[in-house]
Design a protein around this motif. Structure first.
Motif, mmCIF file in Angstrom:
data_model
loop_
_atom_site.group_PDB
_atom_site.id
_atom_site.type_symbol
_atom_site.label_atom_id
_atom_site.label_comp_id
_atom_site.label_asym_id
_atom_site.label_seq_id
_atom_site.Cartn_x
_atom_site.Cartn_y
_atom_site.Cartn_z
ATOM 1 N N GLU A 44 0.819 -1.214 0.000
ATOM 2 C CA GLU A 44 0.000 0.000 0.000
ATOM 3 C C GLU A 44 0.853 1.264 0.000
ATOM 4 O O GLU A 44 0.448 2.290 -0.562
ATOM 5 C CB GLU A 44 -0.924 0.007 1.221
ATOM 6 C CG GLU A 44 -1.905 -1.148 1.272
ATOM 7 C CD GLU A 44 -2.862 -1.130 0.088
ATOM 8 O OE1 GLU A 44 -3.261 -0.044 -0.347
ATOM 9 O OE2 GLU A 44 -3.201 -2.223 -0.406
ATOM 10 N N ARG A 45 2.018 1.220 0.588
ATOM 11 C CA ARG A 45 2.789 2.439 0.811
ATOM 12 C C ARG A 45 3.988 2.602 -0.115
ATOM 13 O O ARG A 45 4.504 3.707 -0.266
ATOM 14 C CB ARG A 45 3.255 2.508 2.268
ATOM 15 C CG ARG A 45 2.118 2.469 3.279
ATOM 16 C CD ARG A 45 2.570 2.939 4.628
ATOM 17 N NE ARG A 45 3.051 4.318 4.573
ATOM 18 C CZ ARG A 45 3.570 4.954 5.612
ATOM 19 N NH1 ARG A 45 3.716 4.336 6.781
ATOM 20 N NH2 ARG A 45 3.988 6.212 5.489
ATOM 21 N N ASN A 46 4.455 1.515 -0.724
ATOM 22 C CA ASN A 46 5.629 1.592 -1.599
ATOM 23 C C ASN A 46 5.244 1.487 -3.071
ATOM 24 O O ASN A 46 4.199 0.945 -3.415
ATOM 25 C CB ASN A 46 6.635 0.484 -1.274
ATOM 26 C CG ASN A 46 7.391 0.729 0.007
ATOM 27 O OD1 ASN A 46 7.256 -0.027 0.969
ATOM 28 N ND2 ASN A 46 8.194 1.774 0.055
ATOM 29 N N GLU A 47 6.122 2.000 -3.929
ATOM 30 C CA GLU A 47 6.020 1.835 -5.379
ATOM 31 C C GLU A 47 7.394 1.472 -5.926
ATOM 32 O O GLU A 47 8.415 1.984 -5.446
ATOM 33 C CB GLU A 47 5.550 3.125 -6.070
ATOM 34 C CG GLU A 47 4.120 3.529 -5.789
ATOM 35 C CD GLU A 47 3.106 2.681 -6.551
ATOM 36 O OE1 GLU A 47 3.526 1.803 -7.326
ATOM 37 O OE2 GLU A 47 1.905 2.908 -6.365
ATOM 38 N N ASP A 104 8.249 5.709 -1.570
ATOM 39 C CA ASP A 104 7.172 5.542 -0.597
ATOM 40 C C ASP A 104 6.178 6.699 -0.678
ATOM 41 O O ASP A 104 6.318 7.595 -1.523
ATOM 42 C CB ASP A 104 7.730 5.367 0.825
ATOM 43 C CG ASP A 104 8.359 6.632 1.410
ATOM 44 O OD1 ASP A 104 7.995 7.755 1.000
ATOM 45 O OD2 ASP A 104 9.226 6.506 2.302
ATOM 46 N N ASP A 105 5.165 6.664 0.165
ATOM 47 C CA ASP A 105 4.083 7.654 0.127
ATOM 48 C C ASP A 105 4.271 8.783 1.124
ATOM 49 O O ASP A 105 3.355 9.560 1.380
ATOM 50 C CB ASP A 105 2.734 6.973 0.378
ATOM 51 C CG ASP A 105 2.636 6.348 1.774
ATOM 52 O OD1 ASP A 105 3.659 6.359 2.516
ATOM 53 O OD2 ASP A 105 1.548 5.849 2.130
ATOM 54 N N ASP A 106 5.491 8.908 1.698
ATOM 55 C CA ASP A 106 5.717 9.908 2.740
ATOM 56 C C ASP A 106 7.035 10.634 2.537
ATOM 57 O O ASP A 106 7.820 10.790 3.478
ATOM 58 C CB ASP A 106 5.669 9.243 4.128
ATOM 59 C CG ASP A 106 5.610 10.259 5.258
ATOM 60 O OD1 ASP A 106 5.167 11.406 5.026
ATOM 61 O OD2 ASP A 106 6.031 9.916 6.390
ATOM 62 N N ASN A 133 13.568 9.323 -1.412
ATOM 63 C CA ASN A 133 12.401 8.995 -2.233
ATOM 64 C C ASN A 133 12.660 9.118 -3.730
ATOM 65 O O ASN A 133 12.081 9.944 -4.430
ATOM 66 C CB ASN A 133 11.212 9.884 -1.848
ATOM 67 C CG ASN A 133 9.928 9.085 -1.742
ATOM 68 O OD1 ASN A 133 9.953 7.883 -1.501
ATOM 69 N ND2 ASN A 133 8.809 9.742 -1.924
#
Length: 461
Positions: free
Chosen positions: A77-80, A97-99, A144
């Motif tokens: 859910e949080r990584n790509e 990541d999403d952060d 990131n």
């Protein structure tokens, strides 16, 4: 990328390089003769998977596929998984990541397990151990990354939130003797794109909307590291930078209006005031006064390729980087409403044909998606100004969300086969580069997106 003679020698050395640690070759297989090994990103599981095509009784079959050994466990859910590049048998993939990189981001490097050796008029390919991770860094200090490039036999990973980039050597990764995992250098900021030239300088972009940094480009000295790397900076007249590449001693950038290019300052003799950016326009969109733009480049010999426009004004753009005064050659590619062109991928086939492949991916609606095939050099004179569309092939569904979920294509080392991913159906397709016809479709599940191919048909002497 711009492949020079020095890079050819380097890649040949790398492809033949043997690890110092002992390895066991695969046992004699009942699955036929390997033809090509592939690696693809599964966006559903946020992991890497691999497979192999083999010749069995004169037929090409998808004989095996599996997860990649040792790949970092990511949060679905949080990584790509972002961009992925290969030099020789080494692959590097970026992890986001999403952060803003505060959760876990970084990269992983793999050995594809295929040794390729040049014999002048052909290469031999030896399929040994399965693909496996040889190094990875996933933590809260990698900035990131989104963009990953290869120039002159080195990987360049943009560390967006650290305002710089990391240079990784495939030889050091294979030897596992670079415990620092590359060299970090300052250059660029925001959503960084970059181009490196001759192992001497790198041009890194700023995507900031702040007036002071809009259109800003840092020029970094690759002989220095950290904060000391930036030699000087200059600004383009427009911002919105989202693309960069190098070819024939020039550096090309993709801002919000056409493209700009500069002569590469490999000896760092220029200053911000002496840089003279040159502009190439793509015209304006018919439904507005906004200038047409592009977002990413591909290089093929001395040519820079990209796409621009939409619907009946969509086009493949070709620029001769070696020309005294480069100009834009547009090849119209009528793209139905609801679809958009992807960045071109190029190949030289075993028969010497030069092709570019562009997908028409779905943005909205229910229009059938296609793979567009362009003959880049119909009369084989190495002048791509007569490029023409030669085929449209139906493909399975994409699953586009923002930058992710597009179709992807890559090619075997012999120029005989291509593999296409269909993210919306969990399938791969095998394309013959001889007759430009699909020869097979394979269910692999998940959401296959980016794909890389390594090796060609295994030979025994």
């Amino acid at each position: 990328m711009n492949h020079k003679l020095s890079l050819w020698h380097f890649t040949t050395l790398l492809m033949g390089f043997a690890l110092a640690v002992p390895m066991q070759a695969e046992e004699a297989s009942t699955d036929g003769t390997p033809v090509m090994r592939i690696l693809w990103q599964d966006r559903e599981g946020k992991t890497l998977r691999w497979g192999q095509f083999s010749k069995v009784d004169s037929q090409i079959e998808f004989t095996k596929h599996d997860a990649v050994e040792g790949f970092p466990q990511l949060d679905a859910e949080r990584n790509e998984l972002v961009q992925m590049e290969r030099i020789g048998r080494v692959v590097v993939v970026g992890i986001r990541d999403d952060d803003q990189g505060k959760y876990q981001s970084g990269w992983a490097a793999l050995d594809m397990g295929v040794r390729s050796h040049s014999h002048g008029d052909h290469d031999d390919h030896d399929y040994r151990e399965p693909p496996h991770v040889i190094a990875s860094v996933v933590d809260q200090s990698q900035g990131n990354p989104a963009h990953l490039y290869q120039y002159d036999g080195e990987f360049f990973l943009a560390n967006d939130k650290r305002d710089g980039f990391t240079q990784l050597s495939p030889l050091h990764l294979l030897r596992q003797d670079d415990k620092k995992h590359g060299q970090f250098r300052r250059g660029g900021g925001g959503h960084i794109t970059l181009a490196a030239i001759d192992g001497k300088v790198a041009y890194s972009t700023w995507s900031s909307r702040d007036e002071k940094k809009s259109g800003l480009i840092d020029v970094s000295d690759l002989s220095k590291t950290g904060e000391d790397a930036i030699a000087y900076s200059f600004q383009l007249p427009v911002g919105g930078l989202h693309g960069a590449t190098a070819n024939e001693g020039r550096v090309f950038f993709a801002p919000s209006d056409g493209i700009y290019y500069v002569d590469a300052d490999v000896n760092l003799k220029q200053s911000p005031e002496s840089v003279e950016p040159q502009h190439l326009s793509f015209g304006k969109a018919e439904d507005s006064e906004r200038p047409n733009r592009t977002g990413a480049f591909t290089t093929h010999r001395n040519w820079v390729l990209c796409n621009t426009g939409k619907h009946d004004k969509a086009a493949l753009c070709l620029i001769d980087a070696a020309a005294q005064q480069p100009s834009v050659i547009k090849l119209p590619i009528d793209t139905p409403d609801g679809l958009s062109l992807t960045t071109p991928a190029t190949v030289v086939t075993s028969a010497g044909k030069r092709y570019a492949f562009l997908f028409q991916d779905r943005k909205e609606g229910d229009v059938a998606e296609q793979l567009v095939v362009v003959d880049l050099d119909p009369n084989a004179d190495r002048d791509l100004s007569d490029a023409k569309v030669v085929k449209h092939l139906p493909v399975g569904p994409s699953q586009v969300t923002g930058h992710y979920g597009h179709h992807e294509i890559d090619f075997d080392a012999d120029g005989r086969w291509a593999v296409v991913t269909n993210p919306g159906s969990g399938k791969l397709q095998l394309l013959s580069l001889n007759d430009l016809e699909f020869r097979g479709e394979y269910e692999v599940g998940g959401m296959p997106t980016k794909v890389l191919c390594v090796g060609g048909e295994q030979t025994h002497h």
